[in-house]
Design an enzyme around this catalytic site. Structure first.
Site, PDB file in Angstrom:
ATOM      1  N   HIS A 150     -65.185  46.258 105.707  1.00 50.01           N
ATOM      2  CA  HIS A 150     -66.207  45.292 106.112  1.00 50.01           C
ATOM      3  C   HIS A 150     -65.736  43.888 105.746  1.00 50.01           C
ATOM      4  O   HIS A 150     -65.520  43.572 104.576  1.00 50.01           O
ATOM      5  CB  HIS A 150     -67.528  45.589 105.406  1.00 50.01           C
ATOM      6  CG  HIS A 150     -68.604  44.583 105.685  1.00 50.01           C
ATOM      7  ND1 HIS A 150     -69.106  44.358 106.944  1.00 50.01           N
ATOM      8  CD2 HIS A 150     -69.244  43.709 104.857  1.00 50.01           C
ATOM      9  CE1 HIS A 150     -70.022  43.406 106.885  1.00 50.01           C
ATOM     10  NE2 HIS A 150     -70.127  42.993 105.633  1.00 50.01           N
ATOM     11  N   LYS A 171     -69.819  34.886 106.172  1.00 47.53           N
ATOM     12  CA  LYS A 171     -68.438  35.122 106.605  1.00 47.53           C
ATOM     13  C   LYS A 171     -68.221  34.693 108.058  1.00 47.53           C
ATOM     14  O   LYS A 171     -67.233  34.026 108.378  1.00 47.53           O
ATOM     15  CB  LYS A 171     -68.087  36.606 106.428  1.00 47.53           C
ATOM     16  CG  LYS A 171     -68.091  37.093 104.984  1.00 47.53           C
ATOM     17  CD  LYS A 171     -67.638  38.523 104.854  1.00 47.53           C
ATOM     18  CE  LYS A 171     -68.590  39.508 105.493  1.00 47.53           C
ATOM     19  NZ  LYS A 171     -69.898  39.557 104.815  1.00 47.53           N
ATOM     20  N   ASP A 189     -66.603  41.348 111.138  1.00 46.45           N
ATOM     21  CA  ASP A 189     -67.536  42.386 110.681  1.00 46.45           C
ATOM     22  C   ASP A 189     -66.835  43.682 110.294  1.00 46.45           C
ATOM     23  O   ASP A 189     -67.021  44.192 109.200  1.00 46.45           O
ATOM     24  CB  ASP A 189     -68.617  42.662 111.720  1.00 46.45           C
ATOM     25  CG  ASP A 189     -69.736  43.520 111.151  1.00 46.45           C
ATOM     26  OD1 ASP A 189     -70.251  43.162 110.072  1.00 46.45           O
ATOM     27  OD2 ASP A 189     -70.082  44.547 111.758  1.00 46.45           O
ATOM     28  N   ARG A 254     -62.181  28.430  86.560  1.00 45.87           N
ATOM     29  CA  ARG A 254     -62.155  26.996  86.880  1.00 45.87           C
ATOM     30  C   ARG A 254     -60.737  26.466  87.041  1.00 45.87           C
ATOM     31  O   ARG A 254     -60.516  25.464  87.711  1.00 45.87           O
ATOM     32  CB  ARG A 254     -62.874  26.193  85.784  1.00 45.87           C
ATOM     33  CG  ARG A 254     -64.356  26.508  85.678  1.00 45.87           C
ATOM     34  CD  ARG A 254     -65.008  25.599  84.647  1.00 45.87           C
ATOM     35  NE  ARG A 254     -64.882  24.198  85.020  1.00 45.87           N
ATOM     36  CZ  ARG A 254     -65.144  23.178  84.203  1.00 45.87           C
ATOM     37  NH1 ARG A 254     -65.526  23.422  82.950  1.00 45.87           N
ATOM     38  NH2 ARG A 254     -65.025  21.937  84.623  1.00 45.87           N
TER      39      ARG A 254
END
Length: 314
Positions: A150, A171, A189, A254
């Site tokens: 997916h 997405k 998808d 980060r």
């Protein structure tokens, strides 16, 4: 009793129509029915010279057999009875088919015996070496391990990027913006991922190829809307970018010092986790992440460079 060394190779098998196989590999059908089935069980291709000469042990009987000049001239050198015996030795092995390279045309005896033993005979104008290479590529793809994933697969600056994440993370919307920025899409998808020679190749299922669902708009056809330059048939997958629902920014890397990975079909891929939150342009961040991935592949790491500069300043 003959010893076969393909016994451990037959983990996967695929059956296709003989006519379809001929079309895919540019082969001429000489003996056999185009609408008949042919089953492949090995990604390897064999030349049957040793078997024709009488050495029957360790024969790869589940492999496609390719006859080149060496085998052809060897058979031509035999008497009628010797040639018949050599061909029968090959044809009783339950092989998938025999392909003649270099445009070689089999004799009437070969055609009759092949028909009697229900072994398809095919012909190619390619050289023996090139034919075996092309057949190997075809079989690698046909017999590859496959998994449906997916996500959305794009080509961004030549990098195969698989966008993953839960439904509703954006997405498809991110992919639309990336297409508008000049990048190309392979699948949305659902991505059909195959493991080919220790690399992952992704493509769209045939029934939804180039279609995309955008909430509020419905189904759109990317190829017709943006043109052939916006789509690709398939792409190697190099990088996974996961879009996450934001919980706590403290949970995210980060500095880019964490090496996250994602495993698909036993192959580990680098993964970047991107938090989704209001006001963030995810498409731009994905594009930057891809450029940074390319820089790292070329040997440049911004974090290491920063550390060196900081140490120098101290």
């Amino acid at each position: 009793m003959n010893k076969h060394f393909d016994q451990n190779e037959e983990a996967v098998s695929q059956t296709v129509k003989l006519g379809e196989f001929c079309k895919e590999c540019d082969l001429e059908l000489l003996c056999g029915k185009a609408d008949g089935d042919i089953t492949f069980k090995s990604v390897l291709v064999n030349r049957p010279g040793l078997l024709l000469a009488g050495f029957e042990n360790y024969f790869g009987n589940s492999r496609i057999q390719v006859v080149g000049n060496a085998e052809h001239y060897y058979l031509a050198s035999l008497s009628y009875e010797e040639k018949q015996k050599a061909l029968k030795r090959l044809l009783v092995q339950k092989i998938p088919c025999i392909i003649y390279a270099r445009g070689i045309r089999p004799s009437e005896m070969e055609l009759e015996l092949a028909s009697k033993h229900n072994v398809p005979l095919l012909r190619s104008d390619m050289t023996t070496t090139w034919l075996m290479h092309e057949l190997g590529n075809y079989l690698d793809n046909l017999l590859a391990q496959t998994e449906m994933v997916h996500g959305t697969l794009l080509d961004i600056n030549g990098v195969g990027v698989l966008l993953t994440g839960h439904s509703g993370m954006g997405k498809s919307e991110t992919a639309i913006e990336l297409i508008n920025r000049g990048h190309r899409i392979i699948a949305d998808d659902a991505v059909c991922v195959k493991r080919v020679r220790n690399e992952l190749v992704g493509k769209a299922p045939e029934n939804i190829k180039y279609f995309m669902e955008v909430r509020g708009l419905g189904i759109i056809d990317i190829k017709n809307m943006y043109g052939v330059g916006a789509v690709l048939e398939s792409e190697f997958i190099d990088l996974v970018i996961r879009l996450d629902k934001i919980n706590d920014l403290a949970d995210y890397d980060r500095l880019g010092s964490m090496d996250n990975t994602c495993e698909i079909l036993g192959i580990s891929l680098p993964q970047i986790n991107i938090p989704v939150m209001p006001g963030r342009n995810i498409a731009v961040i994905v594009e930057v992440a891809t450029r940074n991935y390319l820089l790292k592949k070329m040997g440049y790491n911004a974090l290491e460079d920063l550390k060196k500069r900081t140490n120098l300043d101290e």
